[in-house]
Design an enzyme around this catalytic site. Structure first.
Site, PDB file in Angstrom:
ATOM      1  N   ARG A   1       0.815  -1.258   0.114  1.00 14.58           N
ATOM      2  CA  ARG A   1      -0.088  -0.005   0.252  1.00 14.58           C
ATOM      3  C   ARG A   1       0.811   1.130  -0.158  1.00 14.58           C
ATOM      4  O   ARG A   1       2.072   1.227   0.479  1.00 14.58           O
ATOM      5  CB  ARG A   1      -0.992  -0.027   1.238  1.00 14.58           C
ATOM      6  CG  ARG A   1      -0.224   0.041   2.778  1.00 14.58           C
ATOM      7  CD  ARG A   1      -0.037   1.573   3.027  1.00 14.58           C
ATOM      8  NE  ARG A   1       0.440   1.640   4.399  1.00 14.58           N
ATOM      9  CZ  ARG A   1       1.640   2.071   4.482  1.00 14.58           C
ATOM     10  NH1 ARG A   1       2.317   2.281   3.477  1.00 14.58           N
ATOM     11  NH2 ARG A   1       2.148   2.075   5.596  1.00 14.58           N
TER      12      ARG A   1
ATOM     13  N   LYS B   1       1.081   5.059   1.715  1.00 12.88           N
ATOM     14  CA  LYS B   1       0.448   5.602   2.871  1.00 12.88           C
ATOM     15  C   LYS B   1      -0.879   6.415   2.472  1.00 12.88           C
ATOM     16  O   LYS B   1      -0.482   7.353   1.466  1.00 12.88           O
ATOM     17  CB  LYS B   1       1.447   6.128   3.635  1.00 12.88           C
ATOM     18  CG  LYS B   1       1.117   6.196   5.042  1.00 12.88           C
ATOM     19  CD  LYS B   1       2.410   6.813   6.193  1.00 12.88           C
ATOM     20  CE  LYS B   1       2.190   6.860   7.396  1.00 12.88           C
ATOM     21  NZ  LYS B   1       2.164   5.377   7.925  1.00 12.88           N
TER      22      LYS B   1
ATOM     23  N   GLU C   1       7.473  -2.701  22.794  1.00 13.99           N
ATOM     24  CA  GLU C   1       6.773  -2.503  24.160  1.00 13.99           C
ATOM     25  C   GLU C   1       5.361  -3.115  24.326  1.00 13.99           C
ATOM     26  O   GLU C   1       4.874  -3.497  24.996  1.00 13.99           O
ATOM     27  CB  GLU C   1       6.958  -1.160  24.924  1.00 13.99           C
ATOM     28  CG  GLU C   1       7.184  -1.169  26.423  1.00 13.99           C
ATOM     29  CD  GLU C   1       7.678  -0.146  26.910  1.00 13.99           C
ATOM     30  OE1 GLU C   1       8.809   0.715  26.634  1.00 13.99           O
ATOM     31  OE2 GLU C   1       6.793   0.789  27.608  1.00 13.99           O
TER      32      GLU C   1
ATOM     33  N   HIS D   1      11.354  -5.801   9.858  1.00 14.77           N
ATOM     34  CA  HIS D   1      11.288  -4.619   9.096  1.00 14.77           C
ATOM     35  C   HIS D   1      12.556  -4.424   8.189  1.00 14.77           C
ATOM     36  O   HIS D   1      13.685  -4.021   8.932  1.00 14.77           O
ATOM     37  CB  HIS D   1      10.973  -3.370   9.825  1.00 14.77           C
ATOM     38  CG  HIS D   1       9.525  -3.353  10.221  1.00 14.77           C
ATOM     39  ND1 HIS D   1       8.939  -2.406  10.908  1.00 14.77           N
ATOM     40  CD2 HIS D   1       8.509  -4.268  10.382  1.00 14.77           C
ATOM     41  CE1 HIS D   1       7.586  -2.448  11.178  1.00 14.77           C
ATOM     42  NE2 HIS D   1       7.661  -3.813  11.187  1.00 14.77           N
TER      43      HIS D   1
ATOM     44  N   GLU E   1       9.157   0.561   3.274  1.00 17.56           N
ATOM     45  CA  GLU E   1       9.364  -0.405   4.120  1.00 17.56           C
ATOM     46  C   GLU E   1       8.773  -1.748   4.032  1.00 17.56           C
ATOM     47  O   GLU E   1       7.628  -1.883   3.687  1.00 17.56           O
ATOM     48  CB  GLU E   1       8.754   0.178   5.338  1.00 17.56           C
ATOM     49  CG  GLU E   1       8.755  -0.670   6.696  1.00 17.56           C
ATOM     50  CD  GLU E   1       8.208   0.004   7.932  1.00 17.56           C
ATOM     51  OE1 GLU E   1       8.604   0.431   8.611  1.00 17.56           O
ATOM     52  OE2 GLU E   1       6.781  -0.010   8.048  1.00 17.56           O
TER      53      GLU E   1
ATOM     54  N   ALA F   1      -1.335  -7.857  15.155  1.00 19.59           N
ATOM     55  CA  ALA F   1      -0.958  -6.549  14.794  1.00 19.59           C
ATOM     56  C   ALA F   1      -2.123  -5.741  14.316  1.00 19.59           C
ATOM     57  O   ALA F   1      -2.354  -4.636  14.523  1.00 19.59           O
ATOM     58  CB  ALA F   1       0.200  -6.512  13.864  1.00 19.59           C
TER      59      ALA F   1
HETATM   60  P1  0O2 Z   1       0.559   2.274   9.460  1.00 18.54           P
HETATM   61  O1  0O2 Z   1      -0.968   2.668   9.511  1.00 18.54           O
HETATM   62  O2  0O2 Z   1       0.677   0.740   9.344  1.00 18.54           O
HETATM   63  O3  0O2 Z   1       1.228   3.001   8.285  1.00 18.54           O
HETATM   64  P2  0O2 Z   1       7.429   5.409  12.820  1.00 18.54           P
HETATM   65  O4  0O2 Z   1       6.263   4.728  13.200  1.00 18.54           O
HETATM   66  O5  0O2 Z   1       7.897   5.150  11.675  1.00 18.54           O
HETATM   67  O6  0O2 Z   1       7.296   6.964  13.461  1.00 18.54           O
HETATM   68  P3  0O2 Z   1       8.952   3.545  14.239  1.00 18.54           P
HETATM   69  O7  0O2 Z   1       7.981   2.905  15.137  1.00 18.54           O
HETATM   70  O8  0O2 Z   1      10.348   3.414  14.759  1.00 18.54           O
HETATM   71  O9  0O2 Z   1       8.301   4.816  13.890  1.00 18.54           O
HETATM   72  O10 0O2 Z   1       8.653   2.531  12.733  1.00 18.54           O
HETATM   73  P4  0O2 Z   1       8.487   1.251  12.685  1.00 18.54           P
HETATM   74  O11 0O2 Z   1       8.667   0.264  13.865  1.00 18.54           O
HETATM   75  O12 0O2 Z   1       9.263   0.627  11.370  1.00 18.54           O
HETATM   76  O13 0O2 Z   1       6.873   1.278  12.321  1.00 18.54           O
HETATM   77  C1  0O2 Z   1       6.393   1.514  11.163  1.00 18.54           C
HETATM   78  C2  0O2 Z   1       5.009   0.753  11.061  1.00 18.54           C
HETATM   79  O14 0O2 Z   1       5.212  -0.399  11.656  1.00 18.54           O
HETATM   80  C3  0O2 Z   1       4.028   1.223  11.668  1.00 18.54           C
HETATM   81  O15 0O2 Z   1       3.386   2.411  10.708  1.00 18.54           O
HETATM   82  C4  0O2 Z   1       3.113   0.162  11.628  1.00 18.54           C
HETATM   83  O16 0O2 Z   1       2.530  -0.258  10.383  1.00 18.54           O
HETATM   84  C5  0O2 Z   1       3.953  -0.965  12.144  1.00 18.54           C
HETATM   85  N1  0O2 Z   1       4.042  -0.572  13.682  1.00 18.54           N
HETATM   86  C6  0O2 Z   1       5.130  -0.373  14.468  1.00 18.54           C
HETATM   87  N2  0O2 Z   1       4.828  -0.579  15.873  1.00 18.54           N
HETATM   88  C7  0O2 Z   1       3.667  -0.967  15.852  1.00 18.54           C
HETATM   89  C8  0O2 Z   1       2.583  -1.635  16.972  1.00 18.54           C
HETATM   90  O17 0O2 Z   1       2.940  -1.395  18.156  1.00 18.54           O
HETATM   91  N3  0O2 Z   1       1.392  -1.817  16.553  1.00 18.54           N
HETATM   92  C9  0O2 Z   1       0.896  -2.224  15.339  1.00 18.54           C
HETATM   93  N4  0O2 Z   1      -0.152  -2.820  14.896  1.00 18.54           N
HETATM   94  N5  0O2 Z   1       1.916  -1.725  14.310  1.00 18.54           N
HETATM   95  C10 0O2 Z   1       2.857  -1.339  14.755  1.00 18.54           C
HETATM   96  P5  0O2 Z   1       2.396   3.306  11.084  1.00 18.54           P
HETATM   97  O18 0O2 Z   1       2.544   4.543  10.268  1.00 18.54           O
HETATM   98  O19 0O2 Z   1       2.544   3.446  12.751  1.00 18.54           O
HETATM   99  O20 0O2 Z   1       1.029   2.900  10.831  1.00 18.54           O
END
Ligand code: 0O2
Length: 279
Positions: free
Chosen positions: A46, A48, A128, A135, A154, A166
């Protein structure tokens, strides 16, 4: 920024998603064609949504001009696997393409324990929240109508069980925003542990499951070949023979005997071959 400008920015991201979906689906299908088990169960992708991009810009106070550098999941690919072992196999498939059709930029390992891929090492740890996934952020070159660009994509790799968790957790977070009630948070942590145990348990019977799936595929392709060849016999004006084999096929099918099915398949194939030679 105007809507038109966003459209222009997002064009290469959509192309990257389309191209990578095709590539990963090909990897999956080619394994099936070779009669091999694929570590990839399914692939989705997808771009965003604009509202989600704007939300992230506001959350982290990004400058709009830095969006493409700072938000690295504008293009997202999700690869679902059956087993944890498959996650590392898929990761290795990606690492082996490094500096070929993509460049590995960053790895975020949210799986418990040592990274078991051949090309990458280190320890992983669930988030956490309990979130588990692997990833790989890559830079991917795209030639589109807006010119040549190298963009971030990603790639999230996780098991079916991890994905279930998730997706559910994501919807709960969406509903409650950042204010997830403590009781739900606790329950989610517990279920995340259950997911981890389930995946570990599944890994211990992986060989058994894989051999059962292999048998299923073999049976399915043998049955297809038999049915096709019986049809061929009819087309070759040999209806009596076709009926005879059909009866035999029905008899063996009831017994669920794969060896007998394979023998029948070979016999009909040889019969069809001989008839074709005589024509
Ligand atoms: P969406 O709606 O899926 O696009 P960032 O979120 O990029 O500011 P982070 O946490 O360092 O910072 O990046 P990471 O870990 O690569 O996370 C990116 C994506 O991983 C998220 O995108 C989610 O899709 C998934 N993800 C990360 N943490 C979680 C979590 O705790 N629960 C769930 N369900 N998904 C998670 P977005 O943009 O948050 O959401």
């Amino acid at each position: 920024m105007k809507a038109k400008d966003w459209q222009r920015i997002l064009i290469p991201y959509q192309q990257a998603v389309d191209e990578l979906l095709l590539k990963f689906n090909q990897l999956k299908d080619q394994r099936a064609q070779l009669g091999e088990t694929s570590p990839i169960e399914s692939v989705t992708g997808r771009v965003k949504s604009l509202s989600s991009i704007l939300e992230k810009i506001n959350k982290y106070h990004y400058n709009v001009d830095d969006v493409e550098e700072k938000i690295r999941d504008i293009a997202g690919i999700r690869i679902i696997c059956q087993f944890v072992e498959d996650i590392y196999e898929v990761a290795d498939m990606i690492y082996s393409r490094n500096n070929k059709d993509l460049t590995v930029f960053q790895v975020k390992n949210y799986l418990q324990g040592e990274d078991r891929s051949a090309f990458h090492s280190g320890e992983g740890k669930p988030k956490e929240s309990g979130y588990q996934s692997y990833h790989i952020i890559v830079k991917y070159p795209v030639f589109s109508s807006v010119g040549y660009r190298e963009i971030f994509v990603e790639i999230q790799i996780r098991t079916l069980a991890m994905n279930f968790w998730a997706v559910v957790e994501h919807s709960l977070n969406y509903k409650y925003k950042a204010k997830l009630p403590e009781v739900i948070k606790k329950r989610l942590t517990r279920t995340a542990n259950t997911i981890q145990s389930l995946d570990t348990e599944m890994s211990t019977i992986r060989d058994e499951i894989l051999s059962a799936q292999k048998l299923f595929r073999m049976k399915s392709s043998t049955v297809n070949d038999i049915v096709e060849n019986i049809e061929t016999l009819r087309r070759l004006q040999r209806p009596e023979l076709a009926d005879e084999y059909n009866t035999e096929f029905n008899r063996i099918s009831v017994q669920e005997d794969l060896i007998q099915l394979i023998l029948l398949k070979r016999e009909i194939e040889s019969e069809v071959g001989q008839i074709k030679e005589m024509k």
